[in-house]
Design an enzyme around this catalytic site. Structure first.
Site, PDB file in Angstrom:
ATOM      1  N   ASP A  20      50.003 -33.001  39.217  1.00  0.00           N
ATOM      2  CA  ASP A  20      48.565 -33.600  39.302  1.00  0.00           C
ATOM      3  C   ASP A  20      48.580 -35.190  39.790  1.00  0.00           C
ATOM      4  OD1 ASP A  20      45.861 -33.605  39.174  1.00  0.00           O
ATOM      5  OD2 ASP A  20      45.617 -33.690  37.224  1.00  0.00           O
ATOM      6  N   CYS A 246      41.052 -37.105  41.155  1.00  0.00           N
ATOM      7  CA  CYS A 246      40.458 -36.138  42.000  1.00  0.00           C
ATOM      8  C   CYS A 246      39.912 -36.329  43.208  1.00  0.00           C
ATOM      9  CB  CYS A 246      39.317 -35.390  40.954  1.00  0.00           C
ATOM     10  SG  CYS A 246      38.407 -34.097  41.713  1.00  0.00           S
TER      11      CYS A 246
END
Length: 316
Positions: A20, A246
């Protein structure tokens, strides 16, 4: 499960920086550096690491060496190696590599799901059913985790009803997920919202609830972890130096920083098995490899308090 004043005696930090974190930055870290990272994290006591994602290299060149990293991680005794997969094809690669766990992300936000995976949430549920069938046919023991993202709202859609989050979590379990988790993908959560949603999720999933994933976009990641911890949740995703973010949350400041989370837990008497000085030394090395990339966290700046003792030392 109701709120208690007694925190769990221990908790697990699943390191997601190698997936991530790295997928959200421009730097493509050489495989040798990633292997060095895995070894140092293991030496510091981390026993769950998300080593990458099986996605096309043309889409995420940062993660093109996931198969090699998974193979290497499997050589370390007691290391639980997980990978993210977007579809059945990725799951087949994870099964071929004998991953300990594969995570299929599902966005509870219809708009985010289409933007991120080009599937509706219910189409992702159907994909998990196909993955479960493939896992069972393979004879592998790889666990399947269905991760419900944008669980507290979405920058594209706005509000995501709790009823929809819980419906999709139940659908994932019905489709064959061994574990389910919740993610605050864009950093909208607050401790009150975490308490309300996680309490319902725990009632629904019981011991099949796996993990909480929080972003520090508005500075509440650690407070949100603590709210979930009070309900008995004992596994949390975090990224060394808080790298990541994100693509649909402009200004998002990344994931919970692993070192800050480990410090908060240990200071609260919750053992993580992590050697904080070693983890801080690794953070310094990784930040040096990622020159020009945004890193976050407070512990590396302030250092450990002089009187600090890890939870295990205080419980003796």
């Amino acid at each position: 499960m109701s709120l208690t004043t007694t925190l769990p005696p221990s908790a697990v930090i699943r390191e997601v920086g190698l997936r991530d974190g790295l997928q959200s930055i421009q730097t493509v870290l050489p495989t040798a550096r990633k292997i060095e990272w895995i070894h140092a994290a293991y030496a510091a006591g981390q026993r769950e690491i998300e080593v990458g994602s099986f996605v096309p290299a043309r889409l995420l060149p940062q993660l093109a060496d996931t198969a090699e990293l998974l193979a290497h991680a499997k050589t370390l005794p007691g290391l639980f190696a997980s990978v993210l997969v977007p579809n059945l094809r990725g799951a087949e690669a994870a099964l071929a590599g004998d991953a300990d766990l594969l995570l299929l992300p599902l966005s509870a936000s219809h708009a985010h799901s289409l933007a991120n995976l080009r599937k509706t949430p219910d189409e992702v549920v159907a994909e998990l059913g196909r993955i479960r069938a493939a896992r069972d046919a393979s004879g592998r023991k790889t666990l399947i985790e269905g991760g419900v993202g944008t669980a507290f709202g979405c920058t594209l859609q706005g509000e995501v009803p709790c009823t929809e989050v819980l419906r999709l979590m139940q659908a994932l379990l019905d489709a064959g997920a061994d574990r389910v988790s919740l993610a605050d993908t864009v950093g909208y959560a607050d401790p009150g919202a975490v308490s309300r949603l996680f309490e319902q999720a725990l009632k629904l999933a019981g011991d099949r609830f796996w993990c909480g994933h929080f972003h520090d976009t508005r500075g509440l990641a650690l407070a949100n972890v603590h709210a979930a911890l009070q309900l008995g949740v004992t596994r949390f995703d975090a990224s060394l130096a808080g790298i990541g973010g994100c693509p649909h949350a402009p200004g998002a400041s990344g994931n919970t920083a692993s070192e800050d989370l480990a410090f908060m837990l240990e200071a609260a008497g919750v053992s993580t098995g992590i050697d904080l000085p070693q983890l801080l030394a690794l953070r310094e090395r990784v930040a040096g490899w990622l020159v020009g990339e945004a890193t976050h966290g407070a512990l590396h700046r302030a250092g450990l308090p002089k009187h600090f003792q890890p939870a295990a030392a205080r419980s003796v």
